[in-house]
Write a protein that holds these residues in place. Structure first.
Motif, PDB file in Angstrom:
ATOM      1  N   TRP A 176       0.840  -1.211   0.000  1.00  0.00           N
ATOM      2  CA  TRP A 176       0.000   0.000   0.000  1.00  0.00           C
ATOM      3  C   TRP A 176       0.867   1.250   0.000  1.00  0.00           C
ATOM      4  O   TRP A 176       1.909   1.291   0.649  1.00  0.00           O
ATOM      5  CB  TRP A 176      -0.871  -0.028   1.260  1.00  0.00           C
ATOM      6  N   ASP A 211       0.951  -8.924  -0.621  1.00  0.00           N
ATOM      7  CA  ASP A 211      -0.388  -8.464  -0.273  1.00  0.00           C
ATOM      8  C   ASP A 211      -0.737  -7.186  -1.033  1.00  0.00           C
ATOM      9  O   ASP A 211      -0.041  -6.181  -0.918  1.00  0.00           O
ATOM     10  CB  ASP A 211      -0.458  -8.162   1.229  1.00  0.00           C
ATOM     11  N   TYR A 270      -5.954  -0.460  -3.668  1.00  0.00           N
ATOM     12  CA  TYR A 270      -4.634   0.190  -3.705  1.00  0.00           C
ATOM     13  C   TYR A 270      -4.283   0.661  -5.127  1.00  0.00           C
ATOM     14  O   TYR A 270      -3.306   1.386  -5.311  1.00  0.00           O
ATOM     15  CB  TYR A 270      -3.509  -0.741  -3.215  1.00  0.00           C
ATOM     16  N   SER A 299     -11.137  -9.314   6.212  1.00  0.00           N
ATOM     17  CA  SER A 299     -10.316  -8.286   6.853  1.00  0.00           C
ATOM     18  C   SER A 299     -11.239  -7.283   7.538  1.00  0.00           C
ATOM     19  O   SER A 299     -12.371  -7.060   7.079  1.00  0.00           O
ATOM     20  CB  SER A 299      -9.483  -7.575   5.776  1.00  0.00           C
ATOM     21  N   ASN A 300     -10.754  -6.703   8.623  1.00  0.00           N
ATOM     22  CA  ASN A 300     -11.450  -5.593   9.291  1.00  0.00           C
ATOM     23  C   ASN A 300     -12.824  -5.943   9.863  1.00  0.00           C
ATOM     24  O   ASN A 300     -13.643  -5.042  10.060  1.00  0.00           O
ATOM     25  CB  ASN A 300     -11.577  -4.391   8.335  1.00  0.00           C
ATOM     26  N   GLN A 311      -7.271 -10.709   8.281  1.00  0.00           N
ATOM     27  CA  GLN A 311      -6.244  -9.658   8.222  1.00  0.00           C
ATOM     28  C   GLN A 311      -6.771  -8.435   8.970  1.00  0.00           C
ATOM     29  O   GLN A 311      -7.803  -7.871   8.603  1.00  0.00           O
ATOM     30  CB  GLN A 311      -5.944  -9.318   6.751  1.00  0.00           C
ATOM     31  N   SER A 336      -0.272  -3.083   8.928  1.00  0.00           N
ATOM     32  CA  SER A 336       0.366  -1.944   9.613  1.00  0.00           C
ATOM     33  C   SER A 336       1.157  -2.397  10.843  1.00  0.00           C
ATOM     34  O   SER A 336       1.080  -1.781  11.915  1.00  0.00           O
ATOM     35  CB  SER A 336      -0.676  -0.885  10.010  1.00  0.00           C
ATOM     36  N   LEU A 388       4.126  -2.079  11.631  1.00  0.00           N
ATOM     37  CA  LEU A 388       5.149  -1.135  12.106  1.00  0.00           C
ATOM     38  C   LEU A 388       4.526   0.223  12.444  1.00  0.00           C
ATOM     39  O   LEU A 388       5.227   1.195  12.709  1.00  0.00           O
ATOM     40  CB  LEU A 388       6.236  -0.960  11.031  1.00  0.00           C
ATOM     41  N   SER A 401       2.385   1.996  10.382  1.00  0.00           N
ATOM     42  CA  SER A 401       1.962   2.764   9.199  1.00  0.00           C
ATOM     43  C   SER A 401       2.290   4.249   9.326  1.00  0.00           C
ATOM     44  O   SER A 401       1.413   5.108   9.293  1.00  0.00           O
ATOM     45  CB  SER A 401       0.450   2.573   8.985  1.00  0.00           C
ATOM     46  N   ILE A 439       2.629  -8.304   7.419  1.00  0.00           N
ATOM     47  CA  ILE A 439       2.938  -7.907   6.036  1.00  0.00           C
ATOM     48  C   ILE A 439       3.509  -6.491   6.015  1.00  0.00           C
ATOM     49  O   ILE A 439       2.879  -5.563   5.501  1.00  0.00           O
ATOM     50  CB  ILE A 439       1.676  -8.023   5.142  1.00  0.00           C
ATOM     51  N   LYS A 462       5.368  -3.169   4.970  1.00  0.00           N
ATOM     52  CA  LYS A 462       5.638  -2.547   3.666  1.00  0.00           C
ATOM     53  C   LYS A 462       6.902  -1.701   3.767  1.00  0.00           C
ATOM     54  O   LYS A 462       7.096  -0.959   4.743  1.00  0.00           O
ATOM     55  CB  LYS A 462       4.454  -1.683   3.249  1.00  0.00           C
ATOM     56  N   SER A 463       7.769  -1.819   2.788  1.00  0.00           N
ATOM     57  CA  SER A 463       8.898  -0.896   2.693  1.00  0.00           C
ATOM     58  C   SER A 463       9.290  -0.750   1.228  1.00  0.00           C
ATOM     59  O   SER A 463       9.091  -1.663   0.429  1.00  0.00           O
ATOM     60  CB  SER A 463      10.100  -1.392   3.507  1.00  0.00           C
ATOM     61  N   THR A 464       9.863   0.408   0.908  1.00  0.00           N
ATOM     62  CA  THR A 464      10.378   0.603  -0.447  1.00  0.00           C
ATOM     63  C   THR A 464      11.899   0.749  -0.408  1.00  0.00           C
ATOM     64  O   THR A 464      12.512   1.087  -1.409  1.00  0.00           O
ATOM     65  CB  THR A 464       9.760   1.882  -1.064  1.00  0.00           C
ATOM     66  N   ARG A 476      15.729  -1.965   4.389  1.00  0.00           N
ATOM     67  CA  ARG A 476      14.634  -2.241   5.331  1.00  0.00           C
ATOM     68  C   ARG A 476      13.811  -3.450   4.877  1.00  0.00           C
ATOM     69  O   ARG A 476      13.320  -4.224   5.697  1.00  0.00           O
ATOM     70  CB  ARG A 476      13.753  -0.994   5.490  1.00  0.00           C
ATOM     71  N   GLN A 509      15.770  -6.316   6.124  1.00  0.00           N
ATOM     72  CA  GLN A 509      15.693  -6.342   7.596  1.00  0.00           C
ATOM     73  C   GLN A 509      14.355  -6.935   8.077  1.00  0.00           C
ATOM     74  O   GLN A 509      14.310  -7.726   9.011  1.00  0.00           O
ATOM     75  CB  GLN A 509      15.762  -4.874   8.017  1.00  0.00           C
ATOM     76  N   ASN A 510      13.284  -6.568   7.395  1.00  0.00           N
ATOM     77  CA  ASN A 510      11.944  -6.957   7.855  1.00  0.00           C
ATOM     78  C   ASN A 510      11.629  -8.440   7.657  1.00  0.00           C
ATOM     79  O   ASN A 510      10.607  -8.921   8.137  1.00  0.00           O
ATOM     80  CB  ASN A 510      10.868  -6.122   7.138  1.00  0.00           C
TER      81      ASN A 510
END
Ligand SMILES: NC(=O)c1ccc[n+]([C@@H]2O[C@H](COP(=O)([O-])OP(=O)(O)OC[C@H]3O[C@@H](n4cnc5c(N)ncnc54)[C@H](OP(=O)(O)O)[C@@H]3O)[C@@H](O)[C@H]2O)c1
Length: 314
Positions: free
Chosen positions: A23, A46, A51, A164-165, A184, A211, A213, A215, A266, A268-270, A274, A277-278
């Motif tokens: 996302w 995911d 998105y 989810s949710n 989720q 989320s 980490l 978000s 899940i 997310k990083s760009t 990282r 690392q995740n």
């Protein structure tokens, strides 16, 4: 404490407990990040119709698959029915469009993104009222939508379906029809979802934390617009202290804590470092006393960041 790397689903399929969130990244950045994630060892991806990035994810995955069925089988690809598609008659169309944009023959998991619906306005996945709030359609029939999603499995083009949710009452109603293969929800150190995790565990439903980490990008936007305080999870002194004790990063502590609670995640990083690392979470372990300390940080519902009722501010 050994942490399993996979959830084993019905039929023996394996869903990696650590997946890659997608996302809030531009198409170009996402394609590059997905390639980095594949190189780092991620196999669970995911996304969601909402998105608006399925095609970019699909391009990166298709390049990596390179026409090899064995490679496709290594992946676990998840997308979601958008809130505007929460009508039984629209489910097949939304599903087909997602599959087409992803460029795949089948999905590993299709998830009902939210239990509530937006108005269905073709071409507009985020319909808003003039005041900026979402155009919610209160006539959603949750069970009818769930049955339509379950029916997709008959085509053989989706292996598992999840939700989810949803809240606890909604989860129990869905289970009375058929148990979701996955739930989720937002889970992190400030929003620990203890009750929901207990219920899902009793019901035998794997939980995947979104989320995980905190978000930060979303939290920053909401903090600026609402004046609320959103603590940075990665800077919490207790998290920093435990990270230092293990010579790990704060993100690794947050993710390892999630895993040791039996929950997948899940992140997310760009950022290539990282991203690596995740997913490097297997050769260290939080102690019982660290787990207890982290458990006390929970703020329950007040720790939630992804609060859909705040959509008016987005
Ligand atoms: N089902 C749902 O309703 C729902 C809702 C929200 C999210 N999701 C899914 O869950 C995924 C993850 O949630 P999220 O994207 O909201 O937030 P998140 O994964 O908790 O946090 C992402 C943020 O953390 C930063 N970050 C990542 N790794 C880091 C590290 N090791 N150290 C420091 N900062 C780090 C990222 O920045 P950089 O990119 O710069 O590293 C980004 O700003 C989403 O991408 C999406 O796939 C689902």
């Amino acid at each position: 404490m050994t942490v399993e790397k996979y959830f084993v689903l019905q039929g023996g399929d394996r869903m990696p407990r650590i997946g890659f969130g997608t996302w809030q990244a531009s198409d170009e950045v996402l394609e590059k990040s997905v390639s980095d994630a594949l190189s780092a060892g991620y196999r669970h991806f995911d996304t969601a119709r909402a998105y608006e990035n399925e095609a970019a994810l699909g391009r990166a995955l298709t390049r990596w698959i390179g026409g090899e069925q064995t490679r496709r089988k290594e992946l676990f690809v998840v997308t979601k029915l958008p809130p505007g598609g929460n009508r039984p008659d629209l489910v097949p169309e939304y599903f087909n469009n997602s599959l087409k944009d992803l460029g795949l023959d089948y999905l590993d998991m299709y998830i009902m993104h939210t239990p509530f619906a937006f108005e269905h306005i073709p071409g507009d996945l985020h319909p808003k009222n003039p005041d900026g709030s979402m155009r919610v359609d209160l006539s959603t029939d949750l069970i009818a939508v769930w049955k339509a999603i379950l029916k997709l499995k008959e085509s053989g083009r989706v292996r598992h379906v999840g939700v989810s949710n949803v809240n606890e009452e909604q989860l129990r109603r869905l289970c009375a029809v058929e148990k979701p293969a996955c739930l989720q929800i937002e889970v992190h150190v400030l929003c620990q979802q203890k009750s929901m995790i207990g219920i899902a565990s009793e019901l035998g439903i794997p939980i995947v934390a979104y989320s995980p980490l905190g978000s930060k990008a979303l939290a920053d936007v909401l903090a600026a617009k609402t004046g609320r305080e959103y603590p940075d999870l990665l800077s919490l002194p207790i998290v920093q202290r435990i990270a230092d004790a293990h010579s790990r990063t704060a993100a690794q502590v947050l993710l390892r804590y999630t895993l040791q609670r039996g929950v997948g995640a899940i992140p997310k990083s760009t950022n290539p470092a990282r991203i690596q690392q995740n997913i490097s979470l297997w050769n260290f372990e939080l102690t019982e006393s660290e787990l207890k300390e982290l458990s006390t940080v929970d703020r329950g519902e007040n720790g939630r960041i992804c609060d859909f009722s705040l959509s008016i501010y987005l």
